[in-house]
Design a protein around this motif. Structure first.
Motif, short mmCIF file in Angstrom:
data_model
loop_
_atom_site.label_atom_id
_atom_site.label_comp_id
_atom_site.label_asym_id
_atom_site.label_seq_id
_atom_site.Cartn_x
_atom_site.Cartn_y
_atom_site.Cartn_z
N GLU A 172 0.83 -1.21 0.00
CA GLU A 172 0.00 0.00 0.00
C GLU A 172 0.86 1.26 0.00
O GLU A 172 0.57 2.24 0.68
N ALA A 173 1.96 1.20 -0.76
CA ALA A 173 2.89 2.33 -0.84
C ALA A 173 3.03 2.77 -2.29
O ALA A 173 2.68 2.04 -3.22
N ALA A 174 3.55 3.97 -2.47
CA ALA A 174 3.95 4.42 -3.81
C ALA A 174 5.29 3.76 -4.14
O ALA A 174 6.20 3.72 -3.31
N TRP A 175 5.39 3.24 -5.36
CA TRP A 175 6.63 2.60 -5.81
C TRP A 175 7.19 3.42 -6.97
O TRP A 175 6.51 3.67 -7.96
N ILE A 176 8.48 3.80 -6.84
CA ILE A 176 9.17 4.56 -7.88
C ILE A 176 10.34 3.71 -8.37
O ILE A 176 11.20 3.31 -7.58
N PHE A 177 10.38 3.42 -9.66
CA PHE A 177 11.45 2.64 -10.26
C PHE A 177 12.21 3.55 -11.23
O PHE A 177 11.61 4.14 -12.12
N THR A 178 13.53 3.66 -11.06
CA THR A 178 14.28 4.54 -11.94
C THR A 178 15.65 3.97 -12.26
O THR A 178 16.26 3.25 -11.46
N SER A 179 16.12 4.28 -13.45
CA SER A 179 17.43 3.85 -13.91
C SER A 179 17.72 4.62 -15.20
O SER A 179 16.83 5.21 -15.81
N ALA A 180 18.97 4.58 -15.62
CA ALA A 180 19.32 5.18 -16.91
C ALA A 180 18.98 4.25 -18.07
O ALA A 180 19.00 4.68 -19.23
#
Length: 643
Positions: A385-393
């Motif tokens: 029940e959380a916000a998920w942020i996925f990041t990469s180049a």
């Protein structure tokens, strides 16, 4: 409403607090997107090209939102950078102090009990190592082995003084009150922002799935940096693995604990188990590599059954001793867990996933790896029940994110792509020579090096040669060894001659060295300025066609009427190439050349996919063009800051 333009602008608090900071439009747009995701508890996938400043673009919204946050990184080195440098900088800049914690896997922390045991053994350490460990034990507050610079990170002594989930005694340990792992986990539970790595995050998710008590706090936001690594790591953590070393370590501890009261029945059962593990090793493949269990010899399969029978007899023998010795329950539990894992990895059942054996110079490990974890990852994301942020180049192939999102069950995630702010068109060139032999021939590497070597005279700086195999790496090393005049005064470093960190430090310091590398040097390496002006990649980084995971997953995709080359092999190779190419320009003032020596870029239809992924870097097949490009620059140093 948080005004990211003001916070990250030319006259904002971040620019005022950080010397050399350069505002980036893409950074502000990413920060706003992260802010929106945090407010709406949605999943966000962001490819942020090198130089975007993605670290600040997610840390700033996390701090200002007040959300309890877990930040997960791909490596321990990036963990340390985030926690010790980036987080304090951004917190100070915006005047938002935050209670934070750094949490690593237990293998990174000193185990006081195992150190005590090892120090009593004759010959366990050299005198210098013993002195360094004692001094560290008496001065450390965190127990994090990263503090010990006198001992290499990959030194063989570390497993002797750190613990694993299998050999940890937990609350029964006499040193539990002072346990560094327990302390780090308690600190994490109380912190508002916790920095972990992907292995630890996924281990926690696997614990939660199994109904065990988690060791990470519940969070409002989970941010995954270097997210391109997550799908493959997830396969590991939702599978099962074990090594022969785990058995042998447990046998040693059982022998010490029960030597006085075990008796002949125990001695015989332990001897049979030890013999069975030796027989397993004797029947296993000798050459390093990955082996599909279905292709392993019948003799080895039979010996695994013999080992299972021996372990069952040892379990029965120990169980019959009752509670005669303190600590026996914990060792028996470990033995039962290993027995269960052995049954899983050696079962003749391909429905759960691929069963395979990984043989290295240091030992061997069995795996049962699921071929698809998308549903389990989707369930894990939903359960938090959380916000998920996925990041990469490197997450997208062209404009498509499906290769990444499908593997993690993120089909409803918002996906954004921000190109690098670096001026690729004017500050970089891509050299792809023509008329090279096929990459799988014996003469390929020498032919490629003959094309590249003349350019060294025009490169006033360092050169990376990134190889797709150790065989190619060794060919390159031998070729240069036979032609020292081509290097002139350039030092030649070869992966394996020294620890990775030491090689990189020497490479940066020299400023004009040549480094021949493979594997871990393809990503996570940051060399700025003159120290790196050229990156040479020997060929397109397709996975080995014999790799059992590739073979099994390809069969899995075909069973669903899907194309494994289009959906797996090609996108993974494109993303790996982008990682390797990304080693070159690390700063707005950097410039340099990428050379890729694979004729398939011209001869195969999919070559356009790779070239498109590297746009807008201008491409040439003429070495003279590259020489003119390099000669036209003042090849000095200049470094700015963008986190």
């Amino acid at each position: 409403m948080i005004d990211m333009d003001a916070l990250l602008g030319e006259h904002g608090p971040v620019a005022g607090a950080i010397s050399g900071y350069q505002p980036r439009t893409s950074q502000r747009l990413m920060a706003q997107a992260v802010t929106d995701a945090l407010q709406s508890d949605e999943s966000l996938v962001v490819e942020a090209g090198t130089g975007t400043g993605k670290t600040f673009a997610y840390l700033l919204p996390a701090l200002l939102s007040g959300a309890r946050t877990i930040v997960s990184t791909g490596t321990r080195a990036l963990q340390d950078q985030l926690y010790h440098r980036d987080l304090p900088l951004i917190a100070k800049a915006v005047g938002r102090p935050v209670s934070s914690a750094l949490l690593k896997g237990r293998a990174n922390y000193l185990c006081l009990q195992r150190l005590e045991n090892a120090l009593t053994e004759n010959g366990a350490f050299t005198g210098q190592e013993s002195a360094a460990l004692r001094a560290w034990r008496d001065s450390t507050h965190s127990g994090d082995k990263a503090e010990v610079t006198a001992i290499a990170e990959d030194a063989t002594l570390w497993p002797r003084v750190t613990s694993t989930a299998d050999n940890c005694s937990g609350q029964k340990c006499p040193f539990y009150d002072d346990c560094y792992v327990a302390k780090a986990r308690r600190d994490a539970q109380k912190a508002d922002l916790v920095v972990v790595n992907h292995h630890l995050l996924l281990a926690d998710l696997a614990f939660r799935e199994g109904g065990f008590v988690e060791f990470l706090p519940d969070a409002d936001a989970i941010i995954i940096d270097e997210a391109h690594q997550l799908p493959d790591i997830a396969l590991t953590f939702f599978g099962v693995s074990l090594s022969l070393r785990q058995f042998n370590e447990l046998f040693d501890e059982l022998e010490v604990l029960l030597s006085a009261i075990g008796g002949p029945v125990f001695d015989d059962a332990l001897r049979e188990s030890r013999t069975a593990t030796l027989k397993v090793r004797e029947h296993a493949p000798v050459a390093a590599g990955r082996y599909d269990q279905s292709g392993i010899s019948d003799a080895l399969t039979a010996q695994l059954g013999t080992l299972a029978d021996a372990l069952q007899a040892l379990v029965d023998t120990i169980d019959a001793l009752g509670d005669a010795v303190d600590g026996i329950d914990a060792l028996l539990d470990r033995l039962l867990r290993l027995y269960d894992r052995l049954r899983i990895v050696s079962a003749d059942d391909d429905e759960e996933g691929l069963r395979w054996l990984d043989v290295t110079q240091r030992g061997m490990r069995w795996h049962m790896t699921p071929l698809d974890v998308s549903e389990r990852m989707r369930a894990a994301v939903d359960a938090t029940e959380a916000a998920w942020i996925f990041t990469s180049a490197t997450l997208a192939v062209g404009e498509k994110f499906s290769h990444f999102t499908d593997r993690l069950g993120l089909n409803d995630a918002r996906c954004l792509k921000f190109e690098t702010p670096f001026d690729l068109a004017s500050r970089s060139r891509l050299f792809v020579p023509r008329d090279l032999p096929a990459p799988n021939t014996e003469h390929y590497i020498p032919a490629l090096l003959r094309e590249i070597a003349p350019l060294l005279a025009h490169v006033d700086g360092g050169v990376f040669f990134l190889h797709t195999s150790y065989r190619a790496l060794n060919q390159s090393a031998a070729w240069f060894d036979e032609r020292p005049a081509l290097l002139g005064d350039r030092p030649l470093y070869v992966q394996g001659d020294a620890p990775r960190g030491q090689l990189l430090e020497s490479f940066r310091k020299e400023g004009n060295a040549v480094l021949l590398a493979t594997g871990t040097f393809w990503e996570g390496v940051d060399v700025r300025g003159r120290a790196l002006r050229m990156v040479v990649i020997d060929k397109l980084p397709f996975a080995s066609p014999d790799d059992p995971m590739l073979v099994a997953r390809s069969a899995f995709l075909r069973s669903q009427q899907r194309n494994p080359f289009v959906e797996q092999q090609l996108p993974e190779a494109v993303l790996a190439l982008k990682q390797g190419v990304g080693r070159l320009l690390r700063d707005v003032d950097d410039f340099g050349v990428i050379a890729i020596g694979d004729p398939r870029l011209y001869s195969k239809g999919y070559g356009k996919t790779f070239l498109s992924a590297l746009a807008p870097v201008p491409v040439t097949d003429t070495a003279d063009d590259i020489a003119r490009f390099l000669d036209g620059f003042d090849q000095g140093d200049s470094v700015s800051v963008a986190q």
